[in-house]
Design a protein around this motif. Structure first.
Motif, PDB file in Angstrom:
ATOM      1  N   ASP A  24       0.873  -1.178   0.000  1.00  0.00           N
ATOM      2  CA  ASP A  24       0.000   0.000   0.000  1.00  0.00           C
ATOM      3  C   ASP A  24       0.908   1.227   0.000  1.00  0.00           C
ATOM      4  OD1 ASP A  24      -2.094   1.742   0.119  1.00  0.00           O
ATOM      5  OD2 ASP A  24      -2.483   1.438   2.270  1.00  0.00           O
ATOM      6  N   LEU A  25       1.412   1.588  -1.182  1.00  0.00           N
ATOM      7  CA  LEU A  25       2.404   2.645  -1.287  1.00  0.00           C
ATOM      8  C   LEU A  25       1.744   4.017  -1.191  1.00  0.00           C
ATOM      9  CD1 LEU A  25       4.521   1.160  -4.213  1.00  0.00           C
ATOM     10  CD2 LEU A  25       5.082   1.147  -1.773  1.00  0.00           C
ATOM     11  N   THR A  26       2.277   4.858  -0.335  1.00  0.00           N
ATOM     12  CA  THR A  26       1.765   6.217  -0.193  1.00  0.00           C
ATOM     13  C   THR A  26       2.304   7.092  -1.322  1.00  0.00           C
ATOM     14  OG1 THR A  26       3.614   6.999   1.153  1.00  0.00           O
ATOM     15  CG2 THR A  26       1.766   5.924   2.312  1.00  0.00           C
ATOM     16  N   ASP A  27       1.683   8.253  -1.504  1.00  0.00           N
ATOM     17  CA  ASP A  27       2.181   9.204  -2.502  1.00  0.00           C
ATOM     18  C   ASP A  27       3.632   9.580  -2.218  1.00  0.00           C
ATOM     19  OD1 ASP A  27      -0.383   9.074  -3.440  1.00  0.00           O
ATOM     20  OD2 ASP A  27      -0.888  11.168  -3.053  1.00  0.00           O
ATOM     21  N   ASP A  28       3.949   9.767  -0.939  1.00  0.00           N
ATOM     22  CA  ASP A  28       5.310  10.164  -0.573  1.00  0.00           C
ATOM     23  C   ASP A  28       6.315   9.054  -0.879  1.00  0.00           C
ATOM     24  OD1 ASP A  28       4.502  12.647   0.277  1.00  0.00           O
ATOM     25  OD2 ASP A  28       4.411  12.103   2.412  1.00  0.00           O
ATOM     26  N   GLN A  29       5.940   7.801  -0.667  1.00  0.00           N
ATOM     27  CA  GLN A  29       6.843   6.694  -0.976  1.00  0.00           C
ATOM     28  C   GLN A  29       7.109   6.599  -2.476  1.00  0.00           C
ATOM     29  OE1 GLN A  29       4.585   3.611   1.104  1.00  0.00           O
ATOM     30  NE2 GLN A  29       6.360   3.220   2.414  1.00  0.00           N
ATOM     31  N   VAL A  30       6.052   6.766  -3.269  1.00  0.00           N
ATOM     32  CA  VAL A  30       6.222   6.732  -4.721  1.00  0.00           C
ATOM     33  C   VAL A  30       7.104   7.891  -5.171  1.00  0.00           C
ATOM     34  CG1 VAL A  30       5.045   6.902  -6.951  1.00  0.00           C
ATOM     35  CG2 VAL A  30       4.046   5.527  -5.109  1.00  0.00           C
ATOM     36  N   ALA A  31       6.838   9.081  -4.632  1.00  0.00           N
ATOM     37  CA  ALA A  31       7.639  10.248  -5.005  1.00  0.00           C
ATOM     38  C   ALA A  31       9.107  10.046  -4.638  1.00  0.00           C
ATOM     39  CB  ALA A  31       7.082  11.502  -4.323  1.00  0.00           C
ATOM     40  N   ALA A  32       9.373   9.397  -3.501  1.00  0.00           N
ATOM     41  CA  ALA A  32      10.759   9.140  -3.095  1.00  0.00           C
ATOM     42  C   ALA A  32      11.439   8.173  -4.058  1.00  0.00           C
ATOM     43  CB  ALA A  32      10.785   8.587  -1.674  1.00  0.00           C
ATOM     44  N   LEU A  33      10.724   7.146  -4.507  1.00  0.00           N
ATOM     45  CA  LEU A  33      11.294   6.206  -5.464  1.00  0.00           C
ATOM     46  C   LEU A  33      11.639   6.908  -6.781  1.00  0.00           C
ATOM     47  CD1 LEU A  33       8.895   3.149  -4.993  1.00  0.00           C
ATOM     48  CD2 LEU A  33      11.296   3.263  -4.321  1.00  0.00           C
ATOM     49  N   CYS A  34      10.785   7.838  -7.200  1.00  0.00           N
ATOM     50  CA  CYS A  34      10.945   8.492  -8.501  1.00  0.00           C
ATOM     51  C   CYS A  34      11.885   9.690  -8.450  1.00  0.00           C
ATOM     52  CB  CYS A  34       9.580   8.932  -9.043  1.00  0.00           C
ATOM     53  SG  CYS A  34       8.459   7.561  -9.432  1.00  0.00           S
ATOM     54  N   ASP A  35      12.296  10.103  -7.261  1.00  0.00           N
ATOM     55  CA  ASP A  35      13.163  11.275  -7.131  1.00  0.00           C
ATOM     56  C   ASP A  35      14.516  10.993  -7.793  1.00  0.00           C
ATOM     57  OD1 ASP A  35      15.269  13.041  -5.748  1.00  0.00           O
ATOM     58  OD2 ASP A  35      13.383  13.902  -5.032  1.00  0.00           O
ATOM     59  N   ARG A  36      14.939  11.889  -8.684  1.00  0.00           N
ATOM     60  CA  ARG A  36      16.169  11.649  -9.451  1.00  0.00           C
ATOM     61  C   ARG A  36      17.439  11.964  -8.661  1.00  0.00           C
ATOM     62  NH1 ARG A  36      14.943  10.076 -14.396  1.00  0.00           N
ATOM     63  NH2 ARG A  36      12.923  10.647 -15.278  1.00  0.00           N
ATOM     64  N   HIS A  37      17.304  12.604  -7.523  1.00  0.00           N
ATOM     65  CA  HIS A  37      18.482  12.914  -6.715  1.00  0.00           C
ATOM     66  C   HIS A  37      18.617  11.990  -5.511  1.00  0.00           C
ATOM     67  CE1 HIS A  37      19.147  16.555  -9.044  1.00  0.00           C
ATOM     68  NE2 HIS A  37      17.869  16.842  -8.891  1.00  0.00           N
ATOM     69  N   PHE A  38      17.486  11.632  -4.885  1.00  0.00           N
ATOM     70  CA  PHE A  38      17.537  10.858  -3.659  1.00  0.00           C
ATOM     71  C   PHE A  38      16.911   9.471  -3.795  1.00  0.00           C
ATOM     72  CE2 PHE A  38      17.576  15.337  -2.412  1.00  0.00           C
ATOM     73  CZ  PHE A  38      18.716  15.367  -1.629  1.00  0.00           C
ATOM     74  N   GLY A  39      16.367   9.157  -4.976  1.00  0.00           N
ATOM     75  CA  GLY A  39      15.760   7.852  -5.193  1.00  0.00           C
ATOM     76  C   GLY A  39      16.330   7.181  -6.426  1.00  0.00           C
ATOM     77  N   ILE A  40      15.541   6.278  -7.010  1.00  0.00           N
ATOM     78  CA  ILE A  40      15.972   5.600  -8.233  1.00  0.00           C
ATOM     79  C   ILE A  40      15.929   6.566  -9.404  1.00  0.00           C
ATOM     80  CG2 ILE A  40      15.436   3.695  -9.813  1.00  0.00           C
ATOM     81  CD1 ILE A  40      14.027   2.360  -7.347  1.00  0.00           C
ATOM     82  N   GLY A  41      14.872   7.356  -9.468  1.00  0.00           N
ATOM     83  CA  GLY A  41      14.697   8.327 -10.543  1.00  0.00           C
ATOM     84  C   GLY A  41      13.823   7.786 -11.655  1.00  0.00           C
ATOM     85  N   ALA A  42      12.685   8.458 -11.919  1.00  0.00           N
ATOM     86  CA  ALA A  42      11.781   8.013 -12.976  1.00  0.00           C
ATOM     87  C   ALA A  42      10.690   9.055 -13.183  1.00  0.00           C
ATOM     88  CB  ALA A  42      11.143   6.667 -12.629  1.00  0.00           C
ATOM     89  N   ASP A  43      10.025   8.935 -14.337  1.00  0.00           N
ATOM     90  CA  ASP A  43       8.856   9.775 -14.612  1.00  0.00           C
ATOM     91  C   ASP A  43       7.598   9.244 -13.929  1.00  0.00           C
ATOM     92  OD1 ASP A  43      10.275  11.520 -16.309  1.00  0.00           O
ATOM     93  OD2 ASP A  43       9.975  10.192 -18.032  1.00  0.00           O
TER      94      ASP A  43
END
Length: 285
Positions: A28-47
């Protein structure tokens, strides 16, 4: 301790995604968890993120499951918000299902989305997805963008998710756009919209195939190298402007590559490549 989950990174003409397999709908991924995964500086990075879940394991997948689509593409924008559909994402999703052995495509592959079930087949350059019916709005939307000296009219195109397409006069005008800033729409759609800026090639039609160039600002993401549904919307808008003699096949060049669009009756189909880049494990924020 934070939960660690496997992931795969993939892209379609540079439109990139984090794929997370969750067949039984346990995450049950929260918006913040998804945003962290997609962050190009602090996460994996993605659109955006594609959660690979069985249609029976997600409330929004009931209609897809009833139609026989085993898998549902839970697509989330880079800011974590839910989106109806993603044309490039469906092809990357299909590539993942095939390469992991979760599905086959011999007779086509049906995938559930929030915009209905989408059917994919193989194409010369990867996969072709039937995006389904489209609609062109009767009224114009005024679009203001950084780099354009005056506001321009745009046409609304719905291909399962909302778009506004703006015609520009030259390649240089397209290049001068500053899409680090979100274009302003008047009237503003209630749920927002992706905004595509297009320039026709010269000649517009060659050997019965139309050709355009495009850049896009995706809601909840920003400028991306490619947007599959945006490519379809752009081709449909130019086809609409060109009139009854316009072709049904189009080539659309975006910063990340080239995609094909085909109109068949009341439906629009999108074709192009899809690649899986690497796999790994990540701790959820």
């Amino acid at each position: 301790m934070p939960r660690t989950v496997p992931f795969t990174k993939g892209h379609g003409t540079g439109n990139d995604f984090v794929l997370i397999a969750d067949p039984d709908g346990e995450l049950d991924l929260t918006d913040d968890q998804v945003a962290a995964l997609c962050d190009r500086h602090f996460g994996i990075g993605a659109d955006g993120m594609l959660r690979v879940v069985r249609s029976t394991a997600i409330d929004e997948g009931a209609a897809a499951a009833a139609s026989g689509a085993e898998w549902f593409m839970d697509y989330r924008n880079a800011d974590g918000s839910k989106a109806e559909m993603c044309g490039n994402g469906t092809r990357v999703f299909a590539r993942y299902l095939l390469e992991t052995g979760l599905a086959g495509i011999d007779d086509g592959l049906s995938i559930g989305t929030r915009a209905g079930v989408k059917r994919l087949t193989r194409s010369d350059d990867g996969f072709e997805v039937d995006l389904g019916p489209f609609a062109i709005a009767p009224d114009e939307t005024l679009v203001r963008a950084r780099g354009l000296p005056v506001a321009r009219p745009g046409v609304g195109v719905d291909v399962g998710n909302p778009h506004v397409v703006v015609a520009l006069s030259s390649v240089s005008e397209l290049a001068d756009l500053d899409l680090a800033y979100q274009p302003l729409l008047d009237p503003a759609p209630r749920a927002g919209a992706n905004v595509e800026f297009v320039v026709p090639e010269d000649p517009l039609v060659r050997d019965g195939v139309g050709a355009i160039r495009m850049r896009v600002f995706e809601r909840g993401v920003g400028e991306t190298l490619s947007c599959g549904t945006g490519v379809a919307a752009a081709a449909l808008a130019v086809r609409h402007w060109a009139g009854a003699a316009a072709p049904d096949r189009w080539i659309v060049d975006v910063p990340g590559g080239r995609l094909g669009v085909r109109v068949s009756g009341e439906s629009v189909l999108l074709s192009g490549p899809a690649s899986l880049v690497y796999t790994g494990e990540v701790a959820l924020a």
